[in-house]
Scaffold this motif. Structure first.
Motif, short mmCIF file in Angstrom:
data_model
loop_
_atom_site.label_atom_id
_atom_site.label_comp_id
_atom_site.label_asym_id
_atom_site.label_seq_id
_atom_site.Cartn_x
_atom_site.Cartn_y
_atom_site.Cartn_z
N ALA A 1 -11.01 -50.46 26.26
CA ALA A 1 -10.23 -49.24 26.54
C ALA A 1 -9.80 -48.54 25.26
O ALA A 1 -8.63 -48.21 25.07
N THR A 2 -10.74 -48.27 24.40
CA THR A 2 -10.43 -47.57 23.14
C THR A 2 -9.85 -46.19 23.46
O THR A 2 -10.37 -45.47 24.31
N TRP A 3 -8.80 -45.87 22.77
CA TRP A 3 -8.10 -44.61 23.06
C TRP A 3 -8.90 -43.41 22.56
O TRP A 3 -9.27 -43.35 21.39
N VAL A 4 -9.18 -42.46 23.45
CA VAL A 4 -9.85 -41.22 23.04
C VAL A 4 -9.02 -40.01 23.46
O VAL A 4 -9.48 -38.88 23.42
N GLY A 5 -7.77 -40.27 23.89
CA GLY A 5 -6.88 -39.19 24.35
C GLY A 5 -6.17 -38.53 23.19
O GLY A 5 -6.46 -38.80 22.02
N PRO A 6 -5.20 -37.67 23.50
CA PRO A 6 -4.46 -36.96 22.45
C PRO A 6 -3.67 -37.93 21.57
O PRO A 6 -3.36 -39.05 21.98
N LEU A 7 -3.35 -37.47 20.36
CA LEU A 7 -2.56 -38.27 19.43
C LEU A 7 -1.22 -37.55 19.22
O LEU A 7 -1.10 -36.70 18.33
N PRO A 8 -0.24 -37.86 20.04
CA PRO A 8 1.04 -37.13 20.01
C PRO A 8 1.77 -37.28 18.68
O PRO A 8 1.62 -38.28 17.98
#
Ligand SMILES: CC(=O)SCCNC(=O)CCNC(=O)[C@H](O)C(C)(C)COP(=O)(O)OP(=O)(O)OC[C@H]1O[C@@H](n2cnc3c(N)ncnc32)[C@H](O)[C@@H]1OP(=O)(O)O
Length: 439
Positions: free
Chosen positions: A172-179
């Motif tokens: 589940a490598t994170w590919v979403g936004p980086l807040p």
């Protein structure tokens, strides 16, 4: 709804029926400590809970005293003996599509002593609840269920679903936004102080959410309840946005790891966010934790953005279940309370063995609002129309279930061609319904 709902007399019909079997249906005076304690102990036993100690009894008594609290006793039993049946209820604020809300009659703590089961005690208590709710003007009743086979016969039906997630962190490598905001740990007391405000800020926009009572928040952060091990391991982390405003909070525990220290399981007990930013920051934090091979998350929405924020969607395994059950009592008031995503008209022929919701109704939606009129005789020409029981109407109510699916399943009958699609367009909710607590 009257503020004296807790003292409204019990339904005489249900009471009369139980009386014929040597049983008494009555209200618990929650100011009477002995009587309330006995009711709480009976409820705990009914759900296979522990015998409550003085501390947890005191917390329950303070936290649940405002509810309508009903019991069934054997005739002649004194006031402080344990009841053989228990139920509690209260008006809860239920969020609806379109940013609206309605006061719904919430029912909880339904239990019957294992020594008195299958003699109609629960039936009498449930029928009494529906009669009381209707008498007090509640347009619908809601509950969450221990078993999904009990409440359909009383007109309740699943209206909001929830999912439990099991996530393999390696995939589940994170590919979403980086807040750009900040994460920091807080004490459980601080988390307790933040939770209600965060929940209230966000719940109005999500159909299916309710106003959560204080004792439930205490239980979330382990300030109430007798699970000491859970309390010791529980961690709370908050997210503040770039402007320094708190926008989210997560509660989690790491368990396991005995055989392989790199393979702890992270139990994500609660994740609350009021912005997409907070949601992304907290999930990214959870999935990126060292020494964790699996994350388990409970009572999540069936439409989590998370799925689109990890590199491999198959890292997430879901187990979906019915969660919130709805029972409409007053069709015009219930349907007029919610908003509609499209304009149009639909005829609804509703049957209800208890009569509350029975009738023929014409729903006209326009400009986001709906109006309902009763129809005697045929629906106007050209209006798409459906026939269903109150159960199906209750399932459609919050927009989590589509009329086309219920028509395809045979649960709803299309009285005119394509009426299912017409109803689906009206009842659809742009925001996926979700409820993040049990009650
Ligand atoms: C909203 C909530 O609180 S959900 C929690 C429900 N409570 C629990 O699960 C606690 C453990 N169970 C119990 O306390 C009891 O078994 C109860 C409350 C579920 C049922 O109480 P009883 O007094 O035995 O039920 P009662 O005799 O009134 O039965 C009413 C009807 O429900 C049915 N029913 C009762 N229990 C169940 C069950 N577990 N599963 C399916 N159907 C059931 C009966 O067959 C009966 O059907 P019918 O009248 O249509 O023939």
């Amino acid at each position: 709804m009257t503020s004296d709902f807790a003292h409204h007399p019990v339904d005489p019909e249900a009471a009369g029926r139980l009386s014929g079997s040597g049983l008494r249906l009555g209200l618990v005076d929650t100011d009477d400590a002995g009587m309330f304690r006995a009711w709480l102990q009976a409820t705990s036993r009914g759900f296979h809970g522990s015998r409550q100690d003085q501390e947890s009894l005191a917390a329950s008594m303070a936290g649940l005293a405002h509810r309508r609290t009903t019991g069934v006793w054997e005739e002649g039993a004194d006031a402080v003996s344990e009841p053989v049946g228990t139920v509690s209820s209260w008006p809860a604020e239920l969020s609806l599509p379109g940013g609206h809300s309605v006061e719904a009659w919430a029912v909880s703590s339904v239990s019957v002593s294992p020594a008195h089961r299958r003699r109609g005690i629960a039936r009498a208590m449930l029928e009494a609840e529906l009669a009381t709710a209707s008498a007090l003007g509640a347009p619908l009743s809601i509950l969450t269920v221990s078993e999904s086979t009990i409440y359909g016969r009383f007109g309740f039906a699943p209206a909001v679903f929830a999912t439990n997630l099991t996530i393999e962190t390696r995939r589940a490598t994170w590919v979403g936004p980086l807040p750009e905001g900040r994460l920091r740990f807080v004490t459980l007391d601080d988390a307790r102080a933040l939770l209600p405000e965060l929940h209230d800020r966000g719940r109005g926009g999500v159909p299916g959410q309710i106003d959560v009572w204080g004792l439930r928040w205490d239980q979330f952060v382990a300030l109430a309840g007798d699970d000491r091990d859970r309390a010791k391991k529980l961690r709370a982390i908050r997210y503040d946005d770039a402007a320094g405003v708190v926008q989210g909070l997560a509660l989690y525990r790491a368990t396991g790891g005995e055989e392989d220290f790199t393979k702890h399981v992270l139990e994500l007990e609660f994740l609350l966010s009021t912005t997409g930013d907070a949601y992304a920051a907290l999930w990214r934090f959870v999935l990126g934790m060292d020494l964790v091979s699996e994350v388990r998350a409970y009572l999540r929405s069936v439409d989590e953005p998370l799925r689109w924020q990890v590199a491999d969607q198959r890292a997430i395994k879901e187990s979906i279940e019915d969660h919130l059950w709805v029972r409409i009592l007053d069709v015009p008031i219930a349907l007029e309370a919610r908003g509609y995503a499209a304009d149009g008209r639909i005829g609804l022929e509703v049957s209800d063995v208890y009569g509350y919701a029975a009738g023929r109704f014409l729903l006209t939606a326009g400009g986001g609002a709906g109006s309902v009129t009763r129809v005697e005789g045929a629906f106007p020409d050209g209006v798409p129309a459906l026939a269903m029981t109150v159960n199906e109407l209750s399932s459609l109510y919050l927009g989590a279930v589509s009329a086309t699916v219920l028509a395809a399943s045979g649960r709803v009958t299309e009285l005119t061609p394509d009426a299912g699609a017409a109803a689906a367009a009206l009842f659809r909710s742009p925001v996926t319904p979700w409820l993040n607590v049990w009650f």
